[in-house]
Write a protein that holds these residues in place. Structure first.
Motif: not given
Length: 316
Positions: A101-115, A269-271, A276-281
């Motif tokens: 989470l220090r390096f990647m957006p929240l949605a990206d990290s969560t999506a990869v973790f969901l494998v 996570a996307i929402g 909170f961080f202005g990130d969108l995939p």
């Protein structure tokens, strides 16, 4: 998750209640990651520190519940060694994800973790000798392709650090495989206590060494503001409450019905990432997320067809 099968006598109302609890828990559990990301970025705490506090809070909050429900005998386990190993794997998964989470957006990290459910499927065949057909093997492979689509842009910028969510998923998948074995002689709540204390102690020991060696991910940088302390407490409480709700949902409703609702987490996570961080995939990452979710749903549907509805405890 556990291997044991139970017969359900639940009413339709209880089944719907379990579904509602699962959706709610999956929707709000990413708040744990929101608070974690704030702590390791804005407040500059180390991932090890956040993971350690989160696990200790889990153990301390769940311990009185165990005493209330089952008394002092509630903590008994027939597999102490495996419970220790579970705690170590949970510690590794926690620090890996919070570091990501220090390096990647929240949605990206969560999506990869969901494998992780896909990895559990693969590990079930390797370690538990469960039979999985070629369709599920193909779904696992396709799910990893989706993860790589999401990881690729981050890898170009951050290098190996972008693989941290995948490392977390592998650690948690192994943790869940052990949970299937341990659950035969240990209650779900006791498993949360054991994993929380062992994982918290392991991270504290690792930080004692890492801080002296100047390892940033394992350094002590205690919160300097009331906001940071509040975020630490909230991370622990949200993580613990979420897992307790998962346990309740799985007691009310078969896993084969609930499992697909776990993917509500990526929507949430996307929402949260945007709010909170202005990130969108970007478009490619949306494709990667769709591949991961589709692969996971296919595996769950195949599992439901081959084994039917079974009562399986959630991750603790």
């Amino acid at each position: 998750m556990a291997e044991t099968t139970h017969t359900y006598d639940n009413t339709p109302g209880e089944t719907l209640k379990g579904m509602a609890i699962m959706i709610f828990a999956a929707a709000f559990i990413p708040l744990l990651d929101v608070f974690g990301k704030m702590l390791v970025t804005t407040h500059e705490l180390s991932p090890g520190e956040v993971g350690m506090v989160r696990l200790f809070v889990q153990a301390l909050v769940t311990l009185p519940i165990v005493f209330l429900v089952d008394g002092r005998d509630g903590l008994k386990t027939t597999r102490p060694g495996l419970n220790i190993l579970r705690g170590l794997l949970l510690a590794l998964g926690s620090i890996s994800f919070f570091a990501a989470l220090r390096f990647m957006p929240l949605a990206d990290s969560t999506a990869v973790f969901l494998v992780e459910p896909l990895i559990v499927t693969l590990f079930s065949a390797l370690f538990l000798k469960e039979t999985i057909g070629w369709r599920r093997i193909a779904a696992v492979a396709v799910g990893f392709v989706g993860a790589l689509i999401i990881i690729r842009p981050s890898y170009a910028v951050f290098g190996l650090a972008s693989l941290l969510p995948l490392m977390a998923a592998v650690a948690v998948a192994l943790y869940l495989i052990l949970s299937r074995i341990v659950s035969r002689g240990t209650s779900s709540l006791a498993m949360m206590v054991h994993a929380g204390f062992v994982g918290g102690i392991a991270l504290a020991a690792a930080m004692a060494v890492g801080h002296g060696q100047g390892i940033a991910e394992l350094s002590f940088a205690w919160p300097h503001t009331a906001t940071a302390w509040a975020l630490l407490a909230l991370a622990g409480v949200v993580g613990t409450a979420g897992h307790l709700l998962f346990i309740l949902a799985y007691r009310l409703t078969p896993a084969s019905i609930l499992a697909p609702f776990g993917y509500v987490e990526i929507v949430s996570a996307i929402g949260f990432g945007y709010v909170f961080f202005g990130d969108l995939p970007d478009f490619a990452k949306w494709i990667g997320m769709a591949i991961i979710v589709g692969s996971g749903l296919f595996v769950f549907l195949r599992e439901r067809q081959t084994k039917g509805a079974s009562r399986v405890p959630p991750p603790h």
